[in-house]
Design an enzyme around this catalytic site. Structure first.
Site: not given
Ligand code: FPP
Length: 241
Positions: A10, A58
């Site tokens: 996250d 998501n």
């Molecule tokens: C959460 O951060 C992250 C995600 C919903 C996406 C996870 C994806 C990756 C780590 C990138 C690529 C992965 C692979 C396997 C290639 P958020 O967007 O919720 O962050 P925030 O809480 O700060 O908004």
């Protein structure tokens, strides 16, 4: 050393905002952390690494962000499968595939097939995954077994039920890590985290490095896992062992 580590990655969005960049830049940087954490996990001798890449919830993000993430998974998998193979990693995806594009599903299936015979670390990516979804699909499978006469309702117990959950063939989750400072499970593995040790890090995922993972592993090494027993009981058990 934990056998199975599961991570909620996250903080990509906040990392991007701090840099004055679009959220997509955070996800791209997050993909670099994925690579670093996989390598450190292999080095540390972890048997299973489960990464929460995209939750059931998501899907309600802006369409542009969803399609960017799906494209990122597709490109990363296409690009990295050779490397996974070279490192002897067994790759799998858990989650509801019926929501994914056929191109992504085909790429996932091909990567799973190509790495199925490997004996190194198991890398599980949770995509379109939710802990409640997992429990419901296990309930459906169990109900079907009963309807087909292969299982009697009285024989449904924790053991038979858990066999229908995702990754029931793998070791239990020992260490559950969440980055990005939030203190919640967010519908990630629910049943499977029953006895996991939790580790919350304020570090935003794109800043989570091999060193950050080592800190979490050191912290885990100092935990006493009692599984409902008392310290004294464990002391007796350890003394015998
Ligand atoms: C959460 O951060 C992250 C995600 C919903 C996406 C996870 C994806 C990756 C780590 C990138 C690529 C992965 C692979 C396997 C290639 P958020 O967007 O919720 O962050 P925030 O809480 O700060 O908004």
């Amino acid at each position: 050393m934990p056998r199975h580590v599961a991570i909620i990655m996250d903080g990509n969005g906040r990392w991007a905002r701090q840099q004055g960049k679009p959220r997509q830049a955070g996800h791209k940087a997050g993909a670099e952390s994925v690579r670093a954490v996989i390598e450190e996990s292999v080095t540390a001798g972890i048997e299973v690494l489960t990464l929460f890449a995209f939750s059931s919830e998501n899907w309600s993000r802006p369409e542009k962000e969803v399609s960017f993430l799906m494209d990122l998974f597709l490109r990363a998998l296409t690009r990295e499968v050779k490397l996974l193979q070279e490192q002897g990693i067994r790759f799998r995806v858990i989650g509801n595939r019926s929501n994914l594009s056929s191109k992504l599903v085909d790429t996932i299936v091909a990567a799973e097939k190509r790495t199925a015979g490997n004996s190194g670390m198991v890398l599980q990516l949770a995509v379109s995954y939710g802990g409640r979804w997992d429990i419901v699909q296990a309930a459906q499978k169990t109900a079907r077994l009963v309807a087909d006469g292969q299982l009697s309702a009285d024989d449904i117990d924790e053991n038979s039920f858990s066999q229908q959950l995702s990754f029931s063939d793998l070791p239990e989750v020992d260490l559950f890590i969440r980055t990005g400072g939030e203190l919640r499970i967010s519908n990630f593995i629910l049943w499977q985290a029953a006895y996991a040790e939790f580790y919350f890090s304020d570090t935003l995922w794109p800043d989570f490095s091999a060193d950050s993972l080592r800190l979490a592993l050191n912290d885990y090494a100092n935990r006493e896992r009692r599984f409902g027993r008392t310290s004294e009981q464990l002391g007796v058990k350890n003394a015998k062992a």
